[in-house]
Structures are given as structure tokens and as C-alpha cells.
Design an enzyme around this catalytic site. Sequence first.
Site, PDB file in Angstrom:
ATOM      1  N   HIS A 121     -36.585 -21.830  -3.390  1.00 52.75           N
ATOM      2  CA  HIS A 121     -35.916 -21.724  -4.685  1.00 52.75           C
ATOM      3  C   HIS A 121     -36.092 -20.300  -5.194  1.00 52.75           C
ATOM      4  O   HIS A 121     -37.214 -19.815  -5.360  1.00 52.75           O
ATOM      5  CB  HIS A 121     -36.496 -22.717  -5.695  1.00 52.75           C
ATOM      6  CG  HIS A 121     -35.802 -22.676  -7.019  1.00 52.75           C
ATOM      7  ND1 HIS A 121     -34.703 -23.480  -7.306  1.00 52.75           N
ATOM      8  CD2 HIS A 121     -36.022 -21.928  -8.127  1.00 52.75           C
ATOM      9  CE1 HIS A 121     -34.301 -23.222  -8.537  1.00 52.75           C
ATOM     10  NE2 HIS A 121     -35.083 -22.289  -9.056  1.00 52.75           N
ATOM     11  N   CYS A 122     -34.983 -19.611  -5.430  1.00 52.55           N
ATOM     12  CA  CYS A 122     -35.012 -18.223  -5.898  1.00 52.55           C
ATOM     13  C   CYS A 122     -34.937 -18.205  -7.420  1.00 52.55           C
ATOM     14  O   CYS A 122     -33.938 -18.627  -8.006  1.00 52.55           O
ATOM     15  CB  CYS A 122     -33.849 -17.437  -5.287  1.00 52.55           C
ATOM     16  SG  CYS A 122     -33.737 -15.736  -5.873  1.00 52.55           S
ATOM     17  N   PHE A 123     -35.972 -17.704  -8.062  1.00 55.52           N
ATOM     18  CA  PHE A 123     -36.001 -17.677  -9.516  1.00 55.52           C
ATOM     19  C   PHE A 123     -35.076 -16.606 -10.084  1.00 55.52           C
ATOM     20  O   PHE A 123     -34.581 -16.736 -11.205  1.00 55.52           O
ATOM     21  CB  PHE A 123     -37.431 -17.455 -10.011  1.00 55.52           C
ATOM     22  CG  PHE A 123     -38.334 -18.634  -9.792  1.00 55.52           C
ATOM     23  CD1 PHE A 123     -38.304 -19.709 -10.662  1.00 55.52           C
ATOM     24  CD2 PHE A 123     -39.181 -18.684  -8.704  1.00 55.52           C
ATOM     25  CE1 PHE A 123     -39.121 -20.807 -10.462  1.00 55.52           C
ATOM     26  CE2 PHE A 123     -40.007 -19.774  -8.499  1.00 55.52           C
ATOM     27  CZ  PHE A 123     -39.977 -20.837  -9.387  1.00 55.52           C
ATOM     28  N   GLY A 126     -31.951 -18.353 -10.079  1.00 50.47           N
ATOM     29  CA  GLY A 126     -32.015 -19.666 -10.698  1.00 50.47           C
ATOM     30  C   GLY A 126     -31.384 -20.745  -9.857  1.00 50.47           C
ATOM     31  O   GLY A 126     -30.835 -21.715 -10.381  1.00 50.47           O
ATOM     32  N   ASN A 127     -31.461 -20.580  -8.526  1.00 50.07           N
ATOM     33  CA  ASN A 127     -30.746 -21.486  -7.632  1.00 50.07           C
ATOM     34  C   ASN A 127     -31.536 -21.654  -6.342  1.00 50.07           C
ATOM     35  O   ASN A 127     -32.339 -20.791  -5.965  1.00 50.07           O
ATOM     36  CB  ASN A 127     -29.358 -20.920  -7.316  1.00 50.07           C
ATOM     37  CG  ASN A 127     -28.391 -21.980  -6.868  1.00 50.07           C
ATOM     38  OD1 ASN A 127     -28.711 -23.161  -6.829  1.00 50.07           O
ATOM     39  ND2 ASN A 127     -27.185 -21.571  -6.515  1.00 50.07           N
TER      40      ASN A 127
END
Length: 274
Positions: A121-123, A126-127
Site C-alpha cells: 500500500h503506497c501512502f 493513497g492506493n
Amino acid sequence: MLVLRLLNVVAPAYFLCISLVTFVLQIFVFIPSMFRDPSTTPLFSPALLHGALFLFLSANALGNYVLVIQSSPEDLGKDLNLGKGAEVADWLDGSRSPGSALPSTHFCRLCARVTQRHDHHCFFTGNCIGSRNMRNFIMFCLYTSLACLDSVVAGMAYISATLSMSFADPLAFLTLLPHSISQFFSGALLSSEMFVILMLYLWLGIGLACAGFCCHQMLLILRGQTRYQVRKGMVVRARPWRENLQEVFGEKWLLGLLIPVMNAESNYRRQKEK
């Protein structure tokens, strides 16, 4: 969980602010002041060429950033065969239920969905990063690192001319920050110049981090693995590295290197349509 959700909102806003500041400094400060050469024609002037290079890197970075967000991984929770009596809640521990139809799937707590070939999950976007947006994510990291390193070079040229400094000594950049802080508090350095110096270190950190992350991600792709599989110790089927690359980048990989293009449909959707 509350902290992670807050980070999921703050990190994209932080990235967009850094991108805006970088664009303003490059276009309105560095390029007009550092790349002027009256002896050359306007068409091939250093300012125009450097500006075109920076805009090319920035357009690819932001374009792939938007595609990473737009190409959200599919929610497979409604389509997967979770087995008798199994619910999506069975994925909360990160494991796959025995009746699941597809391997390499994972339930993300932040996105609240099951994604195919979940990587992480890439902050900053946000996805979740999965089968549908992996190529765009790698291109985003690549062009972000190049844009940041280009900004470092332009910023060093600007600081060198403004403060009459020389970066011929490799240690000059390492001693720049503490020396600038002492000058700033003594009143010998303007706040605008100090801001540019701080941005130099921020660009360098982001550029090196994105470059390292991109290289590590490419190594995993060549092996046919995802970050999630490595973290969980999952064994993957050995395949030729060319097939692993084609699965992520597709047949039109060269076009994806030059302009932001959306990923092809995932293998799961193509199998489902058949």
C-alpha cells in the site's frame, strides 16, 4: 489504524506541495537566472532545452502518479470463491482463504478490498499497488527520481552563483547545510536562499529513495515476486525473466517509457471475460 489513515491523506498532499514548489523554483527561479546564453538562438537556448527536459520529467512523473490512483486494483472480494462460510473478514490476517480462486491476493485494511497480486500500500498515492497499476507506479518512481536529481543539479548551480560557492570539493555539499544554518541565524543568509538549500537536501533524499525503490521493485519483477510475497515467505513458480517483465510492462513497454499510458487489463479480468 487511525494514524495510518491520517498518513494516507497527508502523504499525497505533501507530495503535491513538493511538486508545486519544485515546479515554481525550476521555471521561475533556476531556469531564468542560470540558463541564459544570449549567443545562442532562442530555439536552442539552454533555458529552453533545460525547461523542456524538466517539463518532460515532471509530466511523466505526475501523469503516472494520476494513473496509479486512477487504475485502482480490482476489488475481488465479490468475485472470488472464498469457500463455504468464508467472508472477506477472513483476509484480515493477510492470508488467503482455502477456497480462494486466485493466488497472490490480499485484503488491504486501508482500502477495504481484496486485490490481485498485491505488492504494498503506497501512502503517497493513497492506493494499493497491484497488477493493474504496477507499471505506472514504477514509471512514477523513475521519473520522480530523475526530476528530483535534475532539480538538485539546477539548485546547486543557482546556489553556487548566488553565494559564490564552489562544489568542486565532494565534501562541499555535505558541509553546506550546517554552514548555511549558522549563516542564516547570524543574518548573513536570506530566508529564500536558506529555503532553496533545504529543498536541495529534500530533492536529494526523495530522488535517491525513489531510485532505490525502483531498482528493488525491478529486481522483484525479474524474479516474478511481489513485496507482499517476499514479506510472507511465499514460494512463487519460477518463470523466465522475460515473461515476468512482459506481464508487468506489456508488449508496448517502450511507449510506457516515453509517455504515461494506462496499464493493460489484468489477467484476472481477461480470464473472467473469457
